[in-house]
Write an enzyme that holds these catalytic residues in place. Structure first.
Site, PDB file in Angstrom:
ATOM      1  N   CYS A 107     105.789  25.311  -6.299  1.00 42.77           N
ATOM      2  CA  CYS A 107     106.008  24.385  -5.068  1.00 42.77           C
ATOM      3  C   CYS A 107     105.946  25.216  -3.858  1.00 42.77           C
ATOM      4  O   CYS A 107     105.950  24.590  -2.783  1.00 42.77           O
ATOM      5  CB  CYS A 107     107.716  24.034  -5.249  1.00 42.77           C
ATOM      6  SG  CYS A 107     108.017  22.783  -6.817  1.00 42.77           S
TER       7      CYS A 107
ATOM      8  N   HIS B 209     108.184  15.288 -10.266  1.00 44.94           N
ATOM      9  CA  HIS B 209     107.016  15.875  -9.781  1.00 44.94           C
ATOM     10  C   HIS B 209     106.193  16.352 -10.885  1.00 44.94           C
ATOM     11  O   HIS B 209     106.745  16.937 -12.013  1.00 44.94           O
ATOM     12  CB  HIS B 209     106.978  16.874  -8.782  1.00 44.94           C
ATOM     13  CG  HIS B 209     107.045  16.428  -7.571  1.00 44.94           C
ATOM     14  ND1 HIS B 209     107.722  17.172  -6.392  1.00 44.94           N
ATOM     15  CD2 HIS B 209     106.642  15.270  -6.723  1.00 44.94           C
ATOM     16  CE1 HIS B 209     107.545  16.501  -5.130  1.00 44.94           C
ATOM     17  NE2 HIS B 209     107.151  15.478  -5.422  1.00 44.94           N
TER      18      HIS B 209
END
Length: 271
Positions: free
Chosen positions: A266, A171
């Site tokens: 996150c 990511h």
């Protein structure tokens, strides 16, 4: 008029407490190990307190049993104003999260976009504003490149495509964190040559972290006003470079969440 960095404007985030957080499967190169649940709760609470200390309101959504990665709420979508572009997860293990996020967004006054679109998109894990006219858009292991043609419907901003080339940095938020209008924390080996050039052209004061810092998830950081909230592991050199830009560092132990491939950024969704 100079654009203001998104980190200067952050007022509210969404978090999901780790009521049912475990590592039950492996869908990224970091996943493995047994979660100490008491320690995970402590770390999550420490992060929440660090965010609130900077004057940011934390809203919460209860975690659903059987969805262990729902704590990583940044992947739920991308919010701009009262609109949210919804995620569509690449791995079946996380698709069950989508309905719960959609319900929360609707109940809290957000207008969802992308519900019926087909391309993969993992929200704030791959898409982040450095300022609200510039969206950094990661693609590769999780999000599709073509999805950003649809994400543009959120508002009036430029999309900067970032080609992620290292599977460990699956990511964008594992290897890139905007700090101010001209600065990001980043790990250059995670990006293609063209993307490296674009980052340095647009964010010329960017701070390259070491491999040791990158694997400690230092780039999975949150900038709030003049504070960078990071996992433990920021080097003396990086700390000095941030200080020169007017930023202090708050480190939070994220060891339990790193067993599932996530850390500070996150665990929040910017609202």
């Amino acid at each position: 008029m100079a654009r203001r960095a998104a980190g200067q404007l952050i007022k509210r985030v969404l978090m999901v407490p780790p009521e049912h957080f475990t590592v039950e499967y492996s869908i990224n190169p970091w996943m493995g190990g047994t979660v100490d649940k008491a320690k995970a709760h402590q770390q999550w609470n420490d992060l929440k307190k660090a965010i609130e200390k900077e004057g940011v309101q934390v809203s919460t959504l209860s975690q659903t049993k059987g969805l262990p990665d729902q704590v990583f709420v940044c992947n739920s979508g991308l919010v701009l104003g009262d609109r949210v572009y919804l995620s569509r997860f690449r791995h079946k293990e996380r698709t069950g999260e989508q309905a719960h996020y959609l319900q929360w967004f609707k109940e809290n006054g957000f207008k969802p976009i992308g519900e019926d679109y087909g391309e993969y998109f993992e929200g704030g894990g791959d898409a982040v504003f450095s300022d609200y006219k510039t969206l950094w858009a990661g693609y590769g292991a999780r999000s599709s490149k073509g999805v950003y043609d649809s994400v543009k419907s959120l508002g009036d901003f430029e999309v900067v495509i970032c080609d992620l080339i290292d599977p460990k940095f699956y990511h964008l938020d594992t290897c890139f964190a905007p700090v101010d209008e001209t600065t990001a924390l980043w790990y250059p080996p995670a990006f293609s040559e063209n993307t490296k050039k674009e980052i340095l052209r647009r964010l010329p004061h960017s701070i390259a972290v070491s491999q040791e810092e990158a694997t400690a998830f230092v780039c999975n950081a949150i900038t709030i006003r003049n504070t960078v909230i990071s996992p433990i592991g920021v080097s003396t050199a990086t700390r000095a470079a941030l200080k020169a830009r007017g930023f202090g560092v708050t480190e939070v132990d994220m060891s339990e969440f790193m067993k599932s491939g996530g850390a500070c950024q996150c665990l929040i969704l910017r609202l």
